[in-house]
Design a protein around this motif. Structure first.
Motif, PDB file in Angstrom:
ATOM      1  N   VAL A   2      -9.415  -8.695  -4.839  1.00  0.00           N
ATOM      2  CA  VAL A   2      -8.305  -7.816  -4.531  1.00  0.00           C
ATOM      3  C   VAL A   2      -7.200  -8.001  -5.570  1.00  0.00           C
ATOM      4  O   VAL A   2      -6.925  -9.122  -6.002  1.00  0.00           O
ATOM      5  CB  VAL A   2      -7.754  -8.151  -3.116  1.00  0.00           C
ATOM      6  N   GLN A   3      -6.586  -6.919  -5.958  1.00  0.00           N
ATOM      7  CA  GLN A   3      -5.425  -6.981  -6.832  1.00  0.00           C
ATOM      8  C   GLN A   3      -4.218  -7.327  -5.966  1.00  0.00           C
ATOM      9  O   GLN A   3      -3.833  -6.556  -5.089  1.00  0.00           O
ATOM     10  CB  GLN A   3      -5.212  -5.639  -7.538  1.00  0.00           C
ATOM     11  N   GLN A  56      -5.997 -15.652   1.517  1.00  0.00           N
ATOM     12  CA  GLN A  56      -6.119 -14.483   2.393  1.00  0.00           C
ATOM     13  C   GLN A  56      -6.221 -13.181   1.604  1.00  0.00           C
ATOM     14  O   GLN A  56      -6.829 -12.218   2.076  1.00  0.00           O
ATOM     15  CB  GLN A  56      -4.932 -14.408   3.355  1.00  0.00           C
ATOM     16  N   TRP A  57      -5.651 -13.133   0.406  1.00  0.00           N
ATOM     17  CA  TRP A  57      -5.754 -11.908  -0.392  1.00  0.00           C
ATOM     18  C   TRP A  57      -7.210 -11.565  -0.661  1.00  0.00           C
ATOM     19  O   TRP A  57      -7.634 -10.419  -0.455  1.00  0.00           O
ATOM     20  CB  TRP A  57      -4.975 -12.038  -1.699  1.00  0.00           C
ATOM     21  N   ASP A  58      -7.997 -12.529  -1.122  1.00  0.00           N
ATOM     22  CA  ASP A  58      -9.407 -12.256  -1.408  1.00  0.00           C
ATOM     23  C   ASP A  58     -10.224 -12.073  -0.141  1.00  0.00           C
ATOM     24  O   ASP A  58     -11.165 -11.273  -0.118  1.00  0.00           O
ATOM     25  CB  ASP A  58     -10.020 -13.382  -2.245  1.00  0.00           C
ATOM     26  N   GLY A  61      -7.559  -9.026   2.136  1.00  0.00           N
ATOM     27  CA  GLY A  61      -6.778  -7.964   1.510  1.00  0.00           C
ATOM     28  C   GLY A  61      -5.298  -8.020   1.797  1.00  0.00           C
ATOM     29  O   GLY A  61      -4.573  -7.041   1.595  1.00  0.00           O
ATOM     30  N   CYS A  62      -4.850  -9.166   2.278  1.00  0.00           N
ATOM     31  CA  CYS A  62      -3.432  -9.385   2.526  1.00  0.00           C
ATOM     32  C   CYS A  62      -3.178 -10.877   2.378  1.00  0.00           C
ATOM     33  O   CYS A  62      -4.108 -11.667   2.296  1.00  0.00           O
ATOM     34  CB  CYS A  62      -3.013  -8.889   3.906  1.00  0.00           C
ATOM     35  N   GLN A  90      -2.805  -8.973  12.695  1.00  0.00           N
ATOM     36  CA  GLN A  90      -2.149  -9.180  11.412  1.00  0.00           C
ATOM     37  C   GLN A  90      -0.654  -9.354  11.653  1.00  0.00           C
ATOM     38  O   GLN A  90      -0.027  -8.558  12.348  1.00  0.00           O
ATOM     39  CB  GLN A  90      -2.435  -8.022  10.474  1.00  0.00           C
ATOM     40  N   GLU A 120      -0.173   1.338   1.600  1.00  0.00           N
ATOM     41  CA  GLU A 120      -1.364   0.949   0.846  1.00  0.00           C
ATOM     42  C   GLU A 120      -2.537   0.520   1.724  1.00  0.00           C
ATOM     43  O   GLU A 120      -3.680   0.791   1.390  1.00  0.00           O
ATOM     44  CB  GLU A 120      -1.028  -0.178  -0.135  1.00  0.00           C
ATOM     45  N   ARG A 121      -2.254  -0.173   2.793  1.00  0.00           N
ATOM     46  CA  ARG A 121      -3.329  -0.650   3.676  1.00  0.00           C
ATOM     47  C   ARG A 121      -3.565   0.285   4.846  1.00  0.00           C
ATOM     48  O   ARG A 121      -4.489   0.121   5.609  1.00  0.00           O
ATOM     49  CB  ARG A 121      -2.997  -2.056   4.207  1.00  0.00           C
TER      50      ARG A 121
END
Length: 166
Positions: A2-3, A56-58, A61-62, A90, A120-121
């Motif tokens: 994820v970016q 958690q990003w990978d 996605g957050c 979340q 975005e999400r």
């Protein structure tokens, strides 16, 4: 992968975590300032939370972003969307370092990340888990427009759950 986003507001940059953030982060997590989040923590426990905030990003996605003053570059705290097996929903969460409270930084950062999550999400709701004794976080959740949700699941039965409808 994820970016991880970087977001800017009028006064702040919300940016991905780097190792140099560890020392100020751990100082806060090992202090009494972490009492409303289950702390103070041991150094190994704080390291685990720091790593989880980034991972958690990978995985989901957050995750967490560090809060910097755009003008000075000073590190002010952290804002994040927490997810995963330790969070029933979340969660929009925040923390500010000593000396950064009372200036609206947490509000500005949390508003920006909440808006990112909606845009975005495409999330329709977030929650904030707040210790009943944490008057500042309660006030901030309400200022963000969240309302108490007594029916929401929580990992700590003593937490208040504030629902943000996006």
């Amino acid at each position: 992968m994820v970016q991880i986003p970087s977001l800017t507001t009028a006064r702040l940059t919300l940016r991905p975590m780097i190792y140099d953030d560890w020392e100020p982060y751990s100082a806060m997590m090992l202090s009494d300032r972490a009492r409303h989040m289950g702390g103070p923590f041991t150094k190994p426990a704080a390291w685990g939370i720091f790593c989880a905030d980034h991972a958690q990003w990978d995985l989901f996605g957050c995750g967490a972003l560090m809060i910097e003053d755009r003008e000075t570059g000073d590190l002010l705290g952290q804002v994040g969307i927490n997810s995963g097996p330790l969070f029933p929903e979340q969660e929009l969460g925040w923390l500010v370092f000593a000396g950064a409270e009372g200036r609206g930084y947490a509000y500005e950062a949390a508003s920006a990340l909440r808006d990112w999550a909606r845009r975005e999400r495409r999330l329709s709701t977030l929650v904030s888990y707040v210790s009943p004794e944490n008057k500042r976080s309660r006030s901030l959740a309400e200022r963000l427009g969240a309302v108490l949700d007594d029916q929401a699941e929580r990992q700590d039965p003593t937490d208040l759950v504030f629902r943000h409808v996006l």
